[in-house]
Design a protein around this motif. Structure first.
Motif, short mmCIF file in Angstrom:
data_model
loop_
_atom_site.label_atom_id
_atom_site.label_comp_id
_atom_site.label_asym_id
_atom_site.label_seq_id
_atom_site.Cartn_x
_atom_site.Cartn_y
_atom_site.Cartn_z
N VAL A 143 10.73 61.67 30.38
CA VAL A 143 11.88 62.46 30.85
C VAL A 143 12.18 63.52 29.79
O VAL A 143 12.22 63.21 28.59
CB VAL A 143 13.12 61.58 31.08
CG1 VAL A 143 14.34 62.44 31.37
CG2 VAL A 143 12.88 60.59 32.22
N VAL B 77 11.27 59.99 25.90
CA VAL B 77 12.40 60.85 26.24
C VAL B 77 12.50 61.95 25.19
O VAL B 77 12.47 61.68 23.99
CB VAL B 77 13.73 60.07 26.30
CG1 VAL B 77 14.92 61.02 26.35
CG2 VAL B 77 13.75 59.13 27.50
N SER C 160 12.36 58.32 35.95
CA SER C 160 11.03 58.54 35.40
C SER C 160 10.41 59.84 35.91
O SER C 160 10.37 60.10 37.11
CB SER C 160 10.14 57.35 35.78
OG SER C 160 8.83 57.52 35.34
N THR D 234 12.58 55.54 32.18
CA THR D 234 11.26 56.18 32.19
C THR D 234 10.16 55.26 32.72
O THR D 234 8.98 55.58 32.59
CB THR D 234 10.89 56.63 30.76
OG1 THR D 234 10.92 55.49 29.89
CG2 THR D 234 11.88 57.67 30.26
N ARG E 160 4.77 54.49 33.77
CA ARG E 160 5.66 55.27 32.91
C ARG E 160 5.46 56.77 33.10
O ARG E 160 4.35 57.22 33.36
CB ARG E 160 5.43 54.92 31.43
CG ARG E 160 5.86 53.52 31.05
CD ARG E 160 5.41 53.19 29.65
NE ARG E 160 6.07 51.98 29.15
CZ ARG E 160 5.73 51.33 28.04
NH1 ARG E 160 4.72 51.80 27.31
NH2 ARG E 160 6.39 50.27 27.66
N CYS F 292 13.45 54.59 26.69
CA CYS F 292 12.42 55.60 26.42
C CYS F 292 11.03 54.99 26.24
O CYS F 292 10.25 55.45 25.41
CB CYS F 292 12.81 56.44 25.21
SG CYS F 292 13.42 55.53 23.78
#
Length: 254
Positions: free
Chosen positions: A179, A141, A195, A157, A176, A137
């Motif tokens: 999600v 996330v 991602s 991600t 980045r 993450c």
């Protein structure tokens, strides 16, 4: 008597949904209760070091590793299975909602290098993540409430930059994108979220699906990459622009 006591205690933590199968033998109930008591004790021992660390009963399995604990929040009745690893170091920290379960040997990892702090992870109440799952993450996330996921589910991600042919890919950094999996979704075993993926409320994700882009609410998706193969919404047809050859359309890429 023992069965009734265990149900009463379970409902204080999990609510009225908690029950015990009548076929479960008394010996199994006692063994399970002993294991939960040990997990509750471990939860009490780590509680003072967590974010919002007072008055939050949680269950922590054996050999759980919580790093940068001051950035980890465990909601009431949250359960961390044996061998779980959570790295709290990130901009937003890691929040596990009330009643949510993280399966044994799963990893939540927002940051792996000091030079690039990750965003973190939030999982809503009453959700379940299957064993051996990985939530990377760094880009963030967010998983909603009442979400169920099978084993070996993974979130990724970050994408490595690779445009400069004169530099190694490892030296070019990453891009980045968060999600999101909204409330009330069912995710099958070994599904992979890439991602930028955003899964709408009430979706079903088939086992082994590779998910990218935006998924409309109540869709049923599967495949590599994931395609819409149906819908849960009564009377709603899958939008024509998302269909291909009658087998479901490729989901829009992020």
């Amino acid at each position: 008597m023992i069965r009734g006591l265990v149900i009463a205690l379970g409902r204080r933590v999990k609510g009225d949904v908690f029950t015990i199968d009548p076929a479960l033998p008394l010996t199994a109930i006692v063994a399970f209760s002993a294991a939960r008591a040990a997990a509750a004790l471990r939860g009490l021992l780590v509680r003072p070091f967590l974010r919002g660390g007072s008055g939050i009963p949680a269950f922590v399995g054996a050999r759980v590793r919580l790093k940068t604990r001051g950035m980890i929040r465990l909601g009431k009745g949250a359960t961390l299975g044996d061998g779980v690893l959570i790295q709290g170091l990130s901009r937003g920290g890691v929040t596990i909602g009330a009643g949510t379960s993280i399966g044994a040997h799963s990893i939540i990892m927002p940051t792996s290098v000091m030079r690039n702090l990750g965003e973190g992870c939030t999982i809503g109440p009453n959700s379940g993540i299957g064993q051996y799952s990985f939530i990377g993450c760094g880009g963030g996330v967010t998983i909603g409430r009442d979400v169920i996921m099978g084993q070996y589910v993974s979130f990724h991600t970050e994408n490595h930059l690779h445009e400069d042919l004169d530099r190694p890919i490892i030296a070019q950094g990453v891009r980045r994108a968060p999600v999101v999996v909204e409330d009330d979704c069912w995710v099958g075993v070994k599904a992979t979220f890439l991602s930028g993926a955003h899964v709408g409320r009430g979706c079903i994700v088939a086992a082994g699906a590779v998910v990218r882009g935006t998924i409309p609410p109540y869709s049923i998706i599967g495949g590599v990459p994931a395609r819409i193969i149906g819908t849960r919404a009564p009377g709603d047809a899958v939008p024509a622009e998302l269909l291909a050859d009658g087998a479901g359309g490729a989901v829009s890429a992020a």
